[in-house]
Scaffold this motif. Structure first.
Motif, PDB file in Angstrom:
ATOM      1  N   TYR A   1       3.399  11.099  -6.382  1.00  0.00           N
ATOM      2  CA  TYR A   1       3.726   9.681  -6.474  1.00  0.00           C
ATOM      3  C   TYR A   1       4.080   9.347  -7.914  1.00  0.00           C
ATOM      4  CZ  TYR A   1       3.170   4.618  -6.169  1.00  0.00           C
ATOM      5  OH  TYR A   1       3.376   3.269  -6.214  1.00  0.00           O
ATOM      6  N   LEU A   2       5.288   8.844  -8.112  1.00  0.00           N
ATOM      7  CA  LEU A   2       5.738   8.436  -9.437  1.00  0.00           C
ATOM      8  C   LEU A   2       5.842   6.919  -9.471  1.00  0.00           C
ATOM      9  CD1 LEU A   2       8.582  11.067 -10.037  1.00  0.00           C
ATOM     10  CD2 LEU A   2       6.176  11.198 -10.696  1.00  0.00           C
ATOM     11  N   ALA A   3       4.881   6.278 -10.144  1.00  0.00           N
ATOM     12  CA  ALA A   3       4.870   4.819 -10.235  1.00  0.00           C
ATOM     13  C   ALA A   3       5.874   4.364 -11.270  1.00  0.00           C
ATOM     14  CB  ALA A   3       3.470   4.345 -10.613  1.00  0.00           C
ATOM     15  N   GLU A   4       6.548   3.263 -10.944  1.00  0.00           N
ATOM     16  CA  GLU A   4       7.523   2.669 -11.864  1.00  0.00           C
ATOM     17  C   GLU A   4       8.556   3.694 -12.330  1.00  0.00           C
ATOM     18  OE1 GLU A   4       7.526  -0.630 -12.562  1.00  0.00           O
ATOM     19  OE2 GLU A   4       5.716  -0.925 -11.381  1.00  0.00           O
TER      20      GLU A   4
ATOM     21  N   ARG B   1       0.807  -1.215   0.000  1.00  0.00           N
ATOM     22  CA  ARG B   1       0.000   0.000   0.000  1.00  0.00           C
ATOM     23  C   ARG B   1       0.849   1.278   0.000  1.00  0.00           C
ATOM     24  NH1 ARG B   1      -4.791   0.702   2.168  1.00  0.00           N
ATOM     25  NH2 ARG B   1      -3.938   1.770   3.985  1.00  0.00           N
ATOM     26  N   THR B   2       2.028   1.213  -0.550  1.00  0.00           N
ATOM     27  CA  THR B   2       2.901   2.385  -0.623  1.00  0.00           C
ATOM     28  C   THR B   2       2.193   3.550  -1.309  1.00  0.00           C
ATOM     29  OG1 THR B   2       4.909   1.055  -0.612  1.00  0.00           O
ATOM     30  CG2 THR B   2       5.089   3.248  -1.547  1.00  0.00           C
ATOM     31  N   HIS B   3       1.499   3.283  -2.384  1.00  0.00           N
ATOM     32  CA  HIS B   3       0.781   4.343  -3.109  1.00  0.00           C
ATOM     33  C   HIS B   3      -0.235   5.039  -2.212  1.00  0.00           C
ATOM     34  CE1 HIS B   3      -2.465   5.966  -5.682  1.00  0.00           C
ATOM     35  NE2 HIS B   3      -1.422   6.460  -6.324  1.00  0.00           N
ATOM     36  N   SER B   4      -0.976   4.283  -1.423  1.00  0.00           N
ATOM     37  CA  SER B   4      -1.975   4.863  -0.516  1.00  0.00           C
ATOM     38  C   SER B   4      -1.327   5.744   0.541  1.00  0.00           C
ATOM     39  CB  SER B   4      -2.786   3.760   0.169  1.00  0.00           C
ATOM     40  OG  SER B   4      -3.516   3.036  -0.774  1.00  0.00           O
ATOM     41  N   VAL B   5      -0.224   5.275   1.105  1.00  0.00           N
ATOM     42  CA  VAL B   5       0.482   6.067   2.119  1.00  0.00           C
ATOM     43  C   VAL B   5       0.923   7.398   1.522  1.00  0.00           C
ATOM     44  CG1 VAL B   5       2.558   6.185   3.564  1.00  0.00           C
ATOM     45  CG2 VAL B   5       1.222   4.074   3.469  1.00  0.00           C
TER      46      VAL B   5
END
Length: 171
Positions: A56-59, A44-48
């Motif tokens: 938030y930068l995914a990938e 749940r890193t994205h939620s935090v």
């Protein structure tokens, strides 16, 4: 004044601890933004990050975060690291002199035993890194990591302390 970059993968609890130590800096206007560069978390890193108001930068690696950062000064941290009282004054004084990179002083309670320092391997980002965006861009060749940047720069010590992130367990 300061953009904070945290490179992470599956560190939701550690990320939350680090973000909590930055709240005072956000309230005082020292922390302009926090950018979480995630390398494919399945927790749940994205939620935090989202609940804390972070970008938030995914990938994405830290190089993408550096390019996105809006501040002239950057603070690179490991997830789980916590800045202790006095860190804002030390960073502001350092940035005010326009000098190069700096690292925090490791708090006594997170210093490694002597043999661990010798044989346990060194984590280049354990003490954080305050660096200008220009210098970070020049060191973030291609898709290098925050640790790559920390390894390749000489830095002075700040008087402020950091509790280093716990050493990850090898399962």
């Amino acid at each position: 004044m300061l953009s904070v970059l945290i490179e992470t993968r599956n560190h939701e609890d550690a990320l939350a601890r680090t973000l909590s130590s930055l709240v005072g800096g956000a309230v005082e206007g020292v922390v302009r933004e926090v950018i979480v560069c995630d390398d494919g978390s399945s927790d749940r890193t994205h939620s935090v990050a989202e609940h804390a108001g972070c970008s938030y930068l995914a990938e994405a690696g830290v190089a993408a975060g550096i390019r996105q950062a809006r501040s002239e000064w950057l603070l690179l941290l490991e997830p789980g690291a916590r800045l202790l009282d006095g860190w804002m004054d030390a960073v502001l004084e350092h940035a005010g002199h326009g000098s190069g990179a700096a690292r925090f002083t490791r708090a006594r309670q997170s210093k490694q035993p002597f043999l661990m320092r010798i044989f346990g391997g060194r984590r280049p980002l354990a003490d954080g890194l305050v660096i200008t965006k220009r210098q970070a861009l020049s060191l973030a060749r291609g898709e290098g990591t925050a640790c790559d940047i920390a390894k390749s720069v000489s830095a002075r010590r700040l008087g402020a302390e950091i509790l280093a992130a716990p050493i990850p367990r090898r399962d």
